[in-house]
Design a protein around this motif. Structure first.
Motif, mmCIF file in Angstrom:
data_model
loop_
_atom_site.group_PDB
_atom_site.id
_atom_site.type_symbol
_atom_site.label_atom_id
_atom_site.label_comp_id
_atom_site.label_asym_id
_atom_site.label_seq_id
_atom_site.Cartn_x
_atom_site.Cartn_y
_atom_site.Cartn_z
ATOM 1 N N PHE A 1 1.776 9.453 2.739
ATOM 2 C CA PHE A 1 2.086 8.618 3.901
ATOM 3 C C PHE A 1 0.842 8.462 4.759
ATOM 4 O O PHE A 1 0.209 9.439 5.135
ATOM 5 C CB PHE A 1 3.205 9.267 4.707
ATOM 6 C CG PHE A 1 3.615 8.496 5.926
ATOM 7 C CD1 PHE A 1 3.464 9.024 7.189
ATOM 8 C CD2 PHE A 1 4.156 7.230 5.793
ATOM 9 C CE1 PHE A 1 3.851 8.311 8.307
ATOM 10 C CE2 PHE A 1 4.554 6.511 6.907
ATOM 11 C CZ PHE A 1 4.399 7.051 8.160
ATOM 12 N N ASP A 2 0.481 7.185 5.033
ATOM 13 C CA ASP A 2 -0.779 6.961 5.740
ATOM 14 C C ASP A 2 -0.601 6.473 7.164
ATOM 15 O O ASP A 2 -1.462 5.824 7.727
ATOM 16 C CB ASP A 2 -1.659 5.979 4.965
ATOM 17 C CG ASP A 2 -0.988 4.622 4.764
ATOM 18 O OD1 ASP A 2 0.166 4.455 5.208
ATOM 19 O OD2 ASP A 2 -1.621 3.729 4.187
ATOM 20 N N VAL B 1 9.795 -0.819 3.437
ATOM 21 C CA VAL B 1 10.171 -1.939 4.295
ATOM 22 C C VAL B 1 9.282 -1.910 5.531
ATOM 23 O O VAL B 1 9.173 -0.879 6.201
ATOM 24 C CB VAL B 1 11.651 -1.868 4.712
ATOM 25 C CG1 VAL B 1 11.994 -3.012 5.667
ATOM 26 C CG2 VAL B 1 12.557 -1.903 3.486
ATOM 27 N N THR B 2 8.638 -3.035 5.831
ATOM 28 C CA THR B 2 7.725 -3.122 6.974
ATOM 29 C C THR B 2 8.004 -4.418 7.734
ATOM 30 O O THR B 2 8.922 -5.162 7.423
ATOM 31 C CB THR B 2 6.255 -3.107 6.504
ATOM 32 O OG1 THR B 2 6.025 -4.256 5.671
ATOM 33 C CG2 THR B 2 5.926 -1.844 5.732
ATOM 34 N N ASP C 1 8.406 1.410 7.540
ATOM 35 C CA ASP C 1 6.975 1.717 7.486
ATOM 36 C C ASP C 1 6.697 3.036 6.775
ATOM 37 O O ASP C 1 5.777 3.780 7.142
ATOM 38 C CB ASP C 1 6.359 1.750 8.895
ATOM 39 C CG ASP C 1 6.272 0.368 9.512
ATOM 40 O OD1 ASP C 1 6.614 -0.607 8.831
ATOM 41 O OD2 ASP C 1 5.858 0.259 10.677
ATOM 42 N N ALA C 2 7.496 3.342 5.769
ATOM 43 C CA ALA C 2 7.296 4.551 4.973
ATOM 44 C C ALA C 2 7.881 4.321 3.590
ATOM 45 O O ALA C 2 8.863 3.581 3.438
ATOM 46 C CB ALA C 2 7.960 5.761 5.633
ATOM 47 N N ALA C 3 7.277 4.947 2.581
ATOM 48 C CA ALA C 3 7.827 4.847 1.230
ATOM 49 C C ALA C 3 9.129 5.641 1.148
ATOM 50 O O ALA C 3 9.255 6.713 1.731
ATOM 51 C CB ALA C 3 6.814 5.375 0.215
ATOM 52 N N ARG D 1 0.831 -1.209 0.000
ATOM 53 C CA ARG D 1 0.000 0.000 0.000
ATOM 54 C C ARG D 1 0.866 1.260 0.000
ATOM 55 O O ARG D 1 0.527 2.261 -0.651
ATOM 56 C CB ARG D 1 -0.918 -0.013 1.228
ATOM 57 C CG ARG D 1 -1.918 1.141 1.247
ATOM 58 C CD ARG D 1 -2.966 0.964 2.321
ATOM 59 N NE ARG D 1 -2.444 1.259 3.648
ATOM 60 C CZ ARG D 1 -2.370 0.375 4.630
ATOM 61 N NH1 ARG D 1 -2.750 -0.876 4.435
ATOM 62 N NH2 ARG D 1 -1.910 0.730 5.811
ATOM 63 N N LEU D 2 1.984 1.221 0.710
ATOM 64 C CA LEU D 2 2.852 2.394 0.787
ATOM 65 C C LEU D 2 3.433 2.777 -0.568
ATOM 66 O O LEU D 2 3.743 3.948 -0.806
ATOM 67 C CB LEU D 2 3.987 2.134 1.783
ATOM 68 C CG LEU D 2 3.596 2.128 3.260
ATOM 69 C CD1 LEU D 2 4.737 1.592 4.114
ATOM 70 C CD2 LEU D 2 3.196 3.525 3.723
ATOM 71 N N VAL D 3 3.598 1.791 -1.473
ATOM 72 C CA VAL D 3 4.165 2.100 -2.797
ATOM 73 C C VAL D 3 3.107 2.074 -3.890
ATOM 74 O O VAL D 3 3.426 2.086 -5.077
ATOM 75 C CB VAL D 3 5.326 1.143 -3.144
ATOM 76 C CG1 VAL D 3 6.487 1.345 -2.185
ATOM 77 C CG2 VAL D 3 4.878 -0.311 -3.149
#
Length: 299
Positions: free
Chosen positions: A176-177, A88-89, A105-107, A58-60
């Motif tokens: 960023f969500d 990376v999560t 946890d972020a693009a 979802r981040l990308v």
């Protein structure tokens, strides 16, 4: 290109890809699996921490079921042959791009030639790496997941492997969500549903399953996780004919130490299943570290 990589710039004709320099203990291509083939003896496989892979995608700006990398522990290093957004999560610890620590946890954006490195997790056990466009591996039975028990899907990733990217989606990288919560480093509580063979165990053992504090054993992989503690006593002796299992089934072998079956499990088993980990708790099992305390509650 980053000078930290010590590599020459990628040629314009090189296909966008990730060149794996060091895979770490175990690097696998995984998506959300291949359900629906148990009648053929095929387990669903797929990412053990499904929420972490879906979040990375979802981040990308990719669908939740796009293929990414599941990376056990630390030591992973790879070079981007073309500029690409990635995320990376999952586990929590040092993530570095060209030597600079970046937020999980972020693009994040990598240039051609950039080097991505994952350190030993400070919390959790498995990282998930998603790239914009996904990984363009050959699907097997509709999935790009690696099944470590059956040997289906892409082979485990070794040093020198070049993982090609799929086409970038037209939609832009989403805003960023919000960061995911890092895996706990203390006791983990898992929700349980009754198992089909609970009556094979004594009343005291069924109660002890919930009253006791268990610990994640080093005997853990994508097939299952053994728990250490006081052995569970059976009421019914004898052998059980093989019967179907589902992810999260807690089998009790002759040792009396419960085993939580995971994505690469056999689709049938011969040990009685005392309980089943609720689906909502399965992601937490993927991040258990050896020695970590585990408790159970009724779902």
């Amino acid at each position: 290109m980053s000078a930290a990589s010590g590599l020459e710039a990628t040629s314009a004709t090189e296909a966008p890809a990730l060149e794996v320099l060091e895979p770490g203990p175990l690097a696998l291509v995984e998506d959300l699996g291949r359900p629906g083939f148990a009648h053929l003896g095929v387990a669903p496989s797929g990412a053990l921490d499904r929420g972490a892979l879906a979040f990375a995608n979802r981040l990308v700006g990719k669908p939740a079921d796009a293929a990414g990398l599941e990376l056990l522990g630390g030591g992973f290093r790879a070079r981007f042959t073309a500029s690409r957004w990635f995320a990376v999560t999952g586990a929590w610890g040092a993530v570095r791009l060209d030597g600079r620590r970046i937020a999980p946890d972020a693009a994040a954006h990598a240039d051609a030639g950039s080097i991505l490195e994952l350190g030993t997790p400070e919390r959790g056990l498995r990282w998930y790496l998603a790239v914009r466009g996904g990984l363009d591996e050959q699907p097997v039975l509709g999935s790009r997941s690696t099944d470590t028990l059956a040997g289906l899907g892409p082979r485990p990733v070794a040093a020198g492997r070049v993982l090609r990217f799929g086409a970038e989606p037209e939609a832009s990288v989403p805003a960023f969500d919000g960061a995911g919560a890092p895996p706990p480093d203390g006791p983990v509580t898992l929700a349980l549903r009754p198992g089909p063979r609970a009556e094979w165990f004594t009343d005291a053992s069924r109660q002890a399953l919930f009253d006791a504090t268990w610990r994640c054993s080093p005997a853990a992989d994508r097939v299952g996780v053994r728990l250490d503690g006081v052995p569970i006593e059976r009421r019914v002796d004898g052998e059980l004919p093989s019967e179907g299992t589902v992810p999260g089934s807690i089998q009790v072998p002759p040792s009396g130490l419960p085993v939580i079956l995971l994505a690469d499990r056999p689709v049938t088993g011969g040990y009685p299943v005392i309980a089943v980990v609720a689906e909502a708790s399965l992601d937490a099992v993927a991040q258990l570290r050896p020695g970590q305390p585990v408790r159970f509650r009724h779902a």
